[in-house]
Structures are given as C-alpha cells and as structure tokens.
Design an enzyme around this catalytic site. Sequence first.
Site, PDB file in Angstrom:
ATOM      1  N   SER A   6      18.049 -33.583  17.473  1.00 22.95           N
ATOM      2  CA  SER A   6      18.667 -33.479  16.146  1.00 22.95           C
ATOM      3  C   SER A   6      20.070 -34.047  16.230  1.00 22.95           C
ATOM      4  CB  SER A   6      18.732 -32.007  15.722  1.00 22.95           C
ATOM      5  OG  SER A   6      19.748 -31.854  14.737  1.00 22.95           O
ATOM      6  N   HIS A  29      15.454 -36.360  14.793  1.00 19.03           N
ATOM      7  CA  HIS A  29      15.380 -35.305  13.770  1.00 19.03           C
ATOM      8  C   HIS A  29      16.669 -35.344  12.942  1.00 19.03           C
ATOM      9  CE1 HIS A  29      14.082 -31.196  12.438  1.00 19.03           C
ATOM     10  NE2 HIS A  29      15.377 -30.972  12.356  1.00 19.03           N
ATOM     11  N   ASP A  31      18.771 -33.741   9.904  1.00 18.36           N
ATOM     12  CA  ASP A  31      18.914 -32.521   9.111  1.00 18.36           C
ATOM     13  C   ASP A  31      19.651 -32.802   7.808  1.00 18.36           C
ATOM     14  OD1 ASP A  31      17.706 -30.403  10.746  1.00 18.36           O
ATOM     15  OD2 ASP A  31      19.252 -30.948  12.213  1.00 18.36           O
ATOM     16  N   MET A  33      20.955 -31.348   4.393  1.00 22.66           N
ATOM     17  CA  MET A  33      21.298 -30.045   3.790  1.00 22.66           C
ATOM     18  C   MET A  33      22.094 -30.264   2.510  1.00 22.66           C
ATOM     19  SD  MET A  33      22.543 -27.951   7.157  1.00 22.66           S
ATOM     20  CE  MET A  33      21.681 -28.096   8.734  1.00 22.66           C
ATOM     21  N   HIS A  62      14.294 -33.594   8.062  1.00 17.79           N
ATOM     22  CA  HIS A  62      14.149 -32.154   7.799  1.00 17.79           C
ATOM     23  C   HIS A  62      14.965 -31.807   6.557  1.00 17.79           C
ATOM     24  CE1 HIS A  62      14.819 -27.768   9.406  1.00 17.79           C
ATOM     25  NE2 HIS A  62      14.149 -27.803   8.279  1.00 17.79           N
ATOM     26  N   MET A  64      16.435 -29.496   4.147  1.00 18.66           N
ATOM     27  CA  MET A  64      16.853 -28.123   3.834  1.00 18.66           C
ATOM     28  C   MET A  64      17.569 -28.195   2.493  1.00 18.66           C
ATOM     29  SD  MET A  64      17.977 -27.190   7.685  1.00 18.66           S
ATOM     30  CE  MET A  64      18.091 -28.942   8.063  1.00 18.66           C
ATOM     31  N   MET A 133      10.959 -22.449  12.261  1.00 22.05           N
ATOM     32  CA  MET A 133      12.399 -22.318  12.502  1.00 22.05           C
ATOM     33  C   MET A 133      12.651 -21.133  13.423  1.00 22.05           C
ATOM     34  SD  MET A 133      13.693 -24.842  10.857  1.00 22.05           S
ATOM     35  CE  MET A 133      15.387 -24.431  11.310  1.00 22.05           C
ATOM     36  N   GLY A 138      20.714 -24.108   8.723  1.00 20.67           N
ATOM     37  CA  GLY A 138      22.047 -24.327   8.173  1.00 20.67           C
ATOM     38  C   GLY A 138      23.039 -24.870   9.183  1.00 20.67           C
ATOM     39  N   PHE A 139      22.856 -24.470  10.448  1.00 20.02           N
ATOM     40  CA  PHE A 139      23.844 -24.861  11.449  1.00 20.02           C
ATOM     41  C   PHE A 139      23.174 -25.085  12.805  1.00 20.02           C
ATOM     42  CE2 PHE A 139      25.780 -22.179   8.264  1.00 20.02           C
ATOM     43  CZ  PHE A 139      26.857 -22.963   7.852  1.00 20.02           C
ATOM     44  N   GLY A 140      23.753 -26.013  13.574  1.00 20.03           N
ATOM     45  CA  GLY A 140      23.325 -26.188  14.958  1.00 20.03           C
ATOM     46  C   GLY A 140      24.020 -25.157  15.836  1.00 20.03           C
ATOM     47  N   GLY A 141      23.549 -25.070  17.067  1.00 22.45           N
ATOM     48  CA  GLY A 141      24.234 -24.242  18.050  1.00 22.45           C
ATOM     49  C   GLY A 141      24.018 -22.749  17.922  1.00 22.45           C
ATOM     50  N   ASP A 171      12.157 -25.461  15.935  1.00 21.13           N
ATOM     51  CA  ASP A 171      13.475 -25.995  15.578  1.00 21.13           C
ATOM     52  C   ASP A 171      14.512 -24.885  15.561  1.00 21.13           C
ATOM     53  OD1 ASP A 171      15.648 -27.411  14.650  1.00 21.13           O
ATOM     54  OD2 ASP A 171      14.833 -27.788  12.649  1.00 21.13           O
ATOM     55  N   GLY A 173      17.857 -23.663  18.531  1.00 19.01           N
ATOM     56  CA  GLY A 173      18.147 -22.980  19.792  1.00 19.01           C
ATOM     57  C   GLY A 173      17.247 -23.364  20.950  1.00 19.01           C
ATOM     58  N   GLY A 193      19.194 -29.928  19.346  1.00 21.56           N
ATOM     59  CA  GLY A 193      20.428 -30.505  18.829  1.00 21.56           C
ATOM     60  C   GLY A 193      21.567 -30.376  19.810  1.00 21.56           C
TER      61      GLY A 193
END
Length: 222
Positions: A6, A29, A31, A33, A62, A64, A133, A138-141, A171, A173, A193
């Site tokens: 990602s 990938h 994202d 949003m 993806h 969102m 999911m 909404g957020f990476g990491g 998708d 973590g 990601g």
Amino acid sequence: MRITPSILNADFARLGAEIARVPSADAIHVDVMDNHFVPNLTMGVPVVESLRKATAKMLDIHLMIEDPDRWAPVYAELGAESVTFHIEAVTAPVRLARALHAKGARASVALNPGTPVEMVTAFLGEIDMVTVMSVEPGFGGQSFMDLVLPKVRELRRLINAENLDIWVQMDGGVSVETIERCVEAGADTFVAGSAVFKTDDPDQMVRQLRTIAASCGCGAGK
Ligand code: DX5
Ligand code: ZN
C-alpha cells in the site's frame, strides 16, 4: 501468495518513484479516502490516472468512500485491474461487480472489522476477491486485529466448499509478525503499507513477506 504494498505510507510527493522501489510486488494497493466514509483524505481520480501512466503493475484501488456505486467504474475505466469497494458503503453490490467486470476489472468487496461474512455470502459467485480489514480503515500503521481471523477462516471454508476462484485479501497491520496467522486462517493476498514503506529496502521486505507466507506450511485452504 500475493504481496501488494500500500502506498499510503509512501512519500506522496514522489509516488511513481516509490512504486519503482517495489519491483517484486504482485500489485500496488491504492487507498482512496474521502473524509466521509473514513476520517481521512488521500487521493482520487487524477492521482490514480497519473499512477496508471507511471506503472504497468496491477493496481488494486481500495475505495474507502461513500457512493462507490458511482465512482468504482471510473477507476476501472482508468485501467485499474482491480477495484475494491466496501460492503458498508455500496448500494447495489451485484450490479457494481457486474459493471466492473464489463469494464475489464476484477471486483473486490471489503469488510470492516465489525462486519460479518454473511454480508457477502449471497453473492460470492459474482466477485473476485474479499478484502478482510484487520484494522478500522482510515490510517496506515495501526495494530493488527486478531479478532477478524475467524472471518477469514469462514470465508476460506465457503470458498473451498463451493470451489470458487476468489482471493482472500488481508488489509491492515500485516507484517513479518502477523502474516503467518493470516495465512493459517486462509488468506492468500496481503496488503502491507508501513511494513514495506517504512523500511530502508522495501523490495526486500516484499520478498521476505512472500517467503514467510509461502513457507509457513499452512497454505490457504487448510
Ligand atoms: C487502511 C488502509 C490500508 C493501510 C495498510 O485504511 O486500507 O491499506 O494502508 O497500512 P498498514 O499495512 O500500515 O496497516
Ligand atoms: Zn487499503
């Protein structure tokens, strides 16, 4: 086993160069949003249009966003090979999957962590991938949520029982610490990601993730 980095955690000022850093990736990938379906804003049609020109890799978009019924076909028209829309946001999933197929794209449906597998079982035969999911989108990491693994097991059981050709994508973590659990549950496609783009050698990480996934002795379908 497919590893799809990602670019959410890549350098947004040089996305083309960032994609070039992961030549071993099976797909990229992306994202998208809209700050409505999720509390974050990233990129949309013009950026994906440029990404399409920057890489020949398979793109999985993806979405969102609210109203994927309207927007998903636009990404297929741009040349994305796969478009992922959320079951929580779509109005007519079967019609949308068919519209994506008509434009030559794979159709993928994403489930938020709290959304049950039953939301997609009625039309599994219409889609090419289910994205489970393992974080709230909404957020990476963010940290991987083990609570979604029973859904992956259930999906894998249904897909094998009906002999369907559907990818099961995880998708959120996914890392060297969590990927084996995903494989054991039955996933075969992995978005990563921060695990990839926060290392000095992103391509080495892609290869390492694939090696772990392929060799943990618990391949998809078990
Ligand atoms: C989360 C996104 C994910 C995210 C994954 O809303 O859909 O694709 O970028 O990033 P990591 O691997 O850092 O969780
Ligand atoms: Zn994503």
